[in-house]
Design a protein around this motif. Sequence first.
Motif, short mmCIF file in Angstrom:
data_model
loop_
_atom_site.label_atom_id
_atom_site.label_comp_id
_atom_site.label_asym_id
_atom_site.label_seq_id
_atom_site.Cartn_x
_atom_site.Cartn_y
_atom_site.Cartn_z
N LYS A 15 48.51 45.62 34.41
CA LYS A 15 47.16 45.41 33.89
C LYS A 15 46.84 46.43 32.81
O LYS A 15 46.21 46.10 31.80
CB LYS A 15 46.15 45.50 35.03
CG LYS A 15 46.17 44.32 35.97
CD LYS A 15 45.24 44.55 37.15
CE LYS A 15 45.22 43.41 38.12
NZ LYS A 15 46.52 42.91 38.51
N TYR A 29 45.99 45.62 28.93
CA TYR A 29 44.74 46.11 28.33
C TYR A 29 45.05 46.87 27.05
O TYR A 29 44.40 46.67 26.02
CB TYR A 29 43.96 46.99 29.31
CG TYR A 29 42.66 47.47 28.73
CD1 TYR A 29 41.50 46.72 28.88
CD2 TYR A 29 42.60 48.65 28.00
CE1 TYR A 29 40.30 47.14 28.33
CE2 TYR A 29 41.40 49.08 27.43
CZ TYR A 29 40.25 48.32 27.60
OH TYR A 29 39.07 48.73 27.04
N ASN A 34 43.93 46.15 23.22
CA ASN A 34 42.99 47.13 22.67
C ASN A 34 43.78 48.23 21.96
O ASN A 34 43.92 49.34 22.48
CB ASN A 34 42.11 47.71 23.78
CG ASN A 34 41.23 46.65 24.41
OD1 ASN A 34 40.15 46.37 23.91
ND2 ASN A 34 41.71 46.04 25.48
N PRO A 41 35.61 52.15 29.30
CA PRO A 41 35.73 50.69 29.19
C PRO A 41 37.02 50.14 29.81
O PRO A 41 37.01 49.06 30.41
CB PRO A 41 35.71 50.43 27.68
CG PRO A 41 35.10 51.65 27.08
CD PRO A 41 35.45 52.78 27.99
N ALA A 65 37.13 47.44 32.86
CA ALA A 65 37.80 46.15 32.72
C ALA A 65 38.86 45.96 33.81
O ALA A 65 38.98 44.88 34.40
CB ALA A 65 38.44 46.05 31.34
N GLU A 121 37.23 45.29 37.16
CA GLU A 121 36.73 43.92 37.25
C GLU A 121 37.87 42.94 37.57
O GLU A 121 37.72 42.05 38.41
CB GLU A 121 36.08 43.55 35.91
CG GLU A 121 35.32 42.24 35.92
CD GLU A 121 34.59 42.02 34.61
OE1 GLU A 121 34.84 40.97 33.98
OE2 GLU A 121 33.79 42.89 34.22
N GLN A 122 39.02 43.13 36.92
CA GLN A 122 40.18 42.27 37.19
C GLN A 122 40.65 42.41 38.64
O GLN A 122 40.93 41.42 39.31
CB GLN A 122 41.34 42.64 36.26
CG GLN A 122 41.16 42.28 34.82
CD GLN A 122 42.34 42.79 34.01
OE1 GLN A 122 43.45 42.86 34.49
NE2 GLN A 122 42.06 43.15 32.77
#
Length: 175
Positions: free
Chosen positions: A5, A9, A13, A42, A46, A49-50
């Motif tokens: 993950k 990310y 990004n 951030p 993120a 949340e995942q």
Amino acid sequence: MTASKVQRYLDENPATKAAITSVLLNKPEVSGNDLVDKHMVPMVAALFEQITAEVSPVTLTKGQAALYIRELSVFARYNSDFLRQAADTVQGGCMELAHELRRNHLEEGGERGKVPAHYTLYSGALLADLGLLVNGHLPAPENSHPGIAARLVGHRVIGGPDLRWLLRDRGRGDR
């Protein structure tokens, strides 16, 4: 093999990837404040949340919740060591972050004669409130990273609301 993950990310990004890479190479292109506020916060939000979407505490059985808590306790047990090692790693590249990691390392140890170490408080509260003994728990093999001598909990992370209700008998069999 699929990307983690974090790797996904960072691939999505590039500014965050560049900022983190520059710090790890001891050539920081961002301040410590920007690294944390514009990139790390951030990213963690993120990822959280995942993970929450994948491992919703609401769907766990009592046994599954206890296993997750025990697995997380391995990280909690060694958190102080990880903070110290992390501070040493970033020292040359980002003094502000190294200072914050050292401050956190010292907090984890408690205050002699006044406040016990955080892990002592954590494991004692789990035992007192839930009857869950986490001291000495070894992580499941799939959650162990061979390079860290089976001390680091892997990618299973849960969080969010108070989880005590999951471990109480709610009249739903294993829940």
